[in-house]
Design an enzyme around this catalytic site. Structure first.
Site, PDB file in Angstrom:
ATOM      1  N   HIS A  81      -3.592 -10.078  -4.872  1.00 27.03           N
ATOM      2  CA  HIS A  81      -4.947  -9.960  -4.347  1.00 27.03           C
ATOM      3  C   HIS A  81      -5.955  -9.598  -5.434  1.00 27.03           C
ATOM      4  O   HIS A  81      -7.034  -9.119  -5.132  1.00 27.03           O
ATOM      5  CB  HIS A  81      -4.984  -8.929  -3.214  1.00 27.03           C
ATOM      6  CG  HIS A  81      -4.187  -9.347  -2.013  1.00 27.03           C
ATOM      7  ND1 HIS A  81      -3.299  -8.522  -1.372  1.00 27.03           N
ATOM      8  CD2 HIS A  81      -4.130 -10.532  -1.356  1.00 27.03           C
ATOM      9  CE1 HIS A  81      -2.739  -9.166  -0.366  1.00 27.03           C
ATOM     10  NE2 HIS A  81      -3.222 -10.393  -0.331  1.00 27.03           N
ATOM     11  N   ASP A 119      -5.173  -1.717  -7.137  1.00 27.96           N
ATOM     12  CA  ASP A 119      -5.591  -0.491  -7.825  1.00 27.96           C
ATOM     13  C   ASP A 119      -5.238  -0.446  -9.305  1.00 27.96           C
ATOM     14  O   ASP A 119      -5.654   0.462 -10.021  1.00 27.96           O
ATOM     15  CB  ASP A 119      -5.016   0.736  -7.106  1.00 27.96           C
ATOM     16  CG  ASP A 119      -3.521   0.599  -6.840  1.00 27.96           C
ATOM     17  OD1 ASP A 119      -2.783   0.244  -7.773  1.00 27.96           O
ATOM     18  OD2 ASP A 119      -3.096   0.855  -5.693  1.00 27.96           O
ATOM     19  N   ALA A 159       0.804  -1.226   0.000  1.00 24.78           N
ATOM     20  CA  ALA A 159       0.000   0.000   0.000  1.00 24.78           C
ATOM     21  C   ALA A 159       0.835   1.273   0.000  1.00 24.78           C
ATOM     22  O   ALA A 159       0.420   2.293  -0.552  1.00 24.78           O
ATOM     23  CB  ALA A 159      -0.933  -0.005   1.206  1.00 24.78           C
TER      24      ALA A 159
END
Ligand SMILES: [Zn+2]
Length: 258
Positions: free
Chosen positions: A129, A114, A27
């Site tokens: 993921h 993203d 992240a």
């Protein structure tokens, strides 16, 4: 950054000489693009963690099964929180794409959903993921682009369905779902075969991210960590960069060019 300069230049030499280098991103690589992290303490100079304003239980597999309509309503709200202003790749994404283009990076493993690595031009990406850029049919497994499906949801189709009648799901790993075997196998193979393993913007506490540096190190790879804070691997890493990825990675790419 001064304290990191010698580390960066030594790491650049190792990557330059490596047969295969692999990077793992978390992240922390997306935060500079304006995407809030899921967890952590609220900060003064960045967006609040997502789970401060949303309930992780709403995005559990059980919720999707029991109430797909409510799941999709909450999913759109979550998306607004995460990507509301529109997000673009940042200097860290671009530096990793440049490293791959110049033959310095074999595989890019990411925990992020993203899609910004692909947007920056990285090809050899393993999305551990999944990706929110895609949807998958829960019945027949067909996949498609998420954008048009989100439009249908906004227009009132809740839950959105496939031609086969199955419910469409964001193609990401929900809480309560296993990691896709194929992605994890590819990640493990890449970690096992690499000479340099570079973990960026991840606290390396959540599996499988917590496991992959171990796999690489046990196979003899040089371990490098670039994160703002200490990680579980900082002590044993050969290179421990406490730095913002948007500064460290472009500097690394420049050092490799130099
Ligand atoms: Zn289907």
């Amino acid at each position: 950054m001064e304290a990191n300069d010698a580390v960066l230049s030594a790491l650049a030499s190792e990557i330059g000489e490596a047969e295969r280098a692999v990077a793992l991103t978390g992240a922390g690589v997306s935060v500079p693009s304006g995407i809030p992290p899921f967890r952590g303490a609220p900060s003064d100079d960045g967006p609040d963690p997502v789970w401060e304003s949303h309930d992780p239980a709403d995005f559990h597999r059980r919720r999707f099964d029991a109430d797909p309509e409510g799941f999709w309503t909450d999913r759109l709200a979550l998306r607004e929180t995460m990507y509301g202003g529109g997000v673009e790749p940042n200097a860290a994404h671009e530096a990793l794409a440049a490293l791959e283009a110049r033959g310095h990076l074999d595989t890019l493993l990411t925990q992020n959903v993203d899609g910004l690595h692909a947007a920056a031009g990285s090809d050899a990406v393993v999305e551990l993921h999944g990706t929110s850029a895609r949807v998958v049919c829960d019945r027949c497994g067909a996949t498609g682009s998420a954008g048009p499906v989100r439009e249908r949801v906004r227009d009132g189709e809740r839950p959105p369905t496939c031609d086969c009648g199955g419910v469409l799901k964001p193609d990401v790993v929900l809480f309560g779902e296993p990691l896709p075997d194929e992605a994890f196998d590819r990640a493990q193979t890449a970690a096992r075969r690499c000479d340099v393993f570079l973990a960026v913007g991840s606290s390396l506490t959540v599996r499988p991210a917590a496991l992959l540096p171990e796999v690489a190190a046990e196979s003899g790879a040089t371990l490098a960590v670039c994160n703002l804070d200490a990680t579980d691997y900082s002590e044993r890493a050969d290179y421990d960069l406490r730095a913002d990825a948007t500064e460290a990675l472009p500097a690394l790419a420049a050092a490799l060019d130099g």
